[in-house]
Design an enzyme around this catalytic site. Structure first.
Site, short mmCIF file in Angstrom:
data_model
loop_
_atom_site.label_atom_id
_atom_site.label_comp_id
_atom_site.label_asym_id
_atom_site.label_seq_id
_atom_site.Cartn_x
_atom_site.Cartn_y
_atom_site.Cartn_z
N CYS A 7 -1.52 27.46 12.21
CA CYS A 7 -2.73 27.22 11.42
C CYS A 7 -3.02 25.72 11.46
O CYS A 7 -2.53 25.03 12.36
CB CYS A 7 -2.59 27.76 9.99
SG CYS A 7 -1.31 26.98 8.99
N ARG A 13 -1.25 29.35 5.55
CA ARG A 13 -1.30 30.62 6.27
C ARG A 13 -0.13 30.85 7.21
O ARG A 13 0.50 31.91 7.18
CB ARG A 13 -2.63 30.72 7.05
CG ARG A 13 -3.84 30.79 6.14
CD ARG A 13 -5.12 30.50 6.89
NE ARG A 13 -5.19 29.11 7.35
CZ ARG A 13 -6.14 28.61 8.12
NH1 ARG A 13 -7.11 29.38 8.54
NH2 ARG A 13 -6.11 27.34 8.46
N ASP A 123 -8.95 30.19 5.25
CA ASP A 123 -8.10 29.11 4.75
C ASP A 123 -8.20 29.09 3.23
O ASP A 123 -9.28 28.85 2.69
CB ASP A 123 -8.61 27.79 5.35
CG ASP A 123 -7.69 26.64 5.01
OD1 ASP A 123 -6.83 26.81 4.12
OD2 ASP A 123 -7.84 25.58 5.63
P1 4NP Z 1 -3.32 25.98 6.31
O1 4NP Z 1 -4.23 25.38 5.14
O2 4NP Z 1 -3.96 25.54 7.61
O3 4NP Z 1 -3.41 27.45 6.10
O4 4NP Z 1 -1.93 25.40 6.09
C1 4NP Z 1 -4.51 24.02 5.02
C2 4NP Z 1 -3.61 23.19 4.40
C3 4NP Z 1 -3.87 21.84 4.27
C4 4NP Z 1 -5.06 21.33 4.77
C5 4NP Z 1 -5.96 22.16 5.41
C6 4NP Z 1 -5.67 23.51 5.54
N1 4NP Z 1 -5.35 19.95 4.64
O5 4NP Z 1 -6.45 19.54 5.02
O6 4NP Z 1 -4.49 19.19 4.14
#
Ligand code: 4NP
Length: 156
Positions: A7, A13, A123
């Site tokens: 991800c 995720r 997300d």
């Molecule tokens: P992930 O969600 O891709 O599902 O881990 C996110 C976690 C952090 C961030 C973006 C998406 N961020 O911009 O810090």
């Protein structure tokens, strides 16, 4: 068999997908025959535990997460047999790293395996608590579908 979930941040995720698949494989007594890992395309959360909301929600569903965030590397693309991405943006970022078609063919969208078809795993990071259960349910179904896919190919 080596499986990598990808991800953006590797704190919501993909570590959840990793935890759910490991949990299901353990219940099937297949934990030792499959290598499961996750990573992010970004370097935002290297070394971090999954997001508190993701961990709390996973625990409510019986899944304990202890992964530490790491960034996708070019070596991962060779090493893993299946590279399952959560959304199209992840796929684009992964495919930028290689022009090798045999490697590109390992990359798939997680929800290709969702019985309740959908394009992306949303997300949940900027949303509310309900979004975390929605993501859990999507991944739970998608991973069931993925396990069935591996079994149908004789890979499990
Ligand atoms: P992930 O969600 O891709 O599902 O881990 C996110 C976690 C952090 C961030 C973006 C998406 N961020 O911009 O810090």
């Amino acid at each position: 068999m080596k499986i990598l979930f990808v991800c953006l941040g590797n704190i919501c995720r993909s570590p959840l997908a990793e935890g759910i698949l490991k949990h299901k494989l353990k219940l099937l007594d297949l934990g030792s025959s499959v290598m499961v890992d996750s990573c992010g395309t970004s370097n935002y959360h290297i070394g971090d535990l999954p997001d508190d909301r993701t961990r709390r929600n996973a625990e409510r569903n019986g899944v304990i997460l202890d992964h530490r965030g790491r960034q996708l590397s070019i070596d991962d693309l060779d090493y893993f047999d299946f590279i399952l991405a959560m959304d199209h943006s992840n796929i684009n970022n992964i495919l930028k790293l290689t022009e090798d078609l045999s490697v590109q063919n390992k990359v798939m969208l997680m929800r290709e395996f969702d019985a309740d078809k959908g394009e992306e795993v949303p997300d949940p990071y900027y949303g509310d608590e309900d979004g975390f259960q929605e993501v859990f349910d999507i991944l739970d179904r998608s991973i069931d579908g993925f396990i069935i896919h591996l079994q149908s190919k004789g890979l499990l």
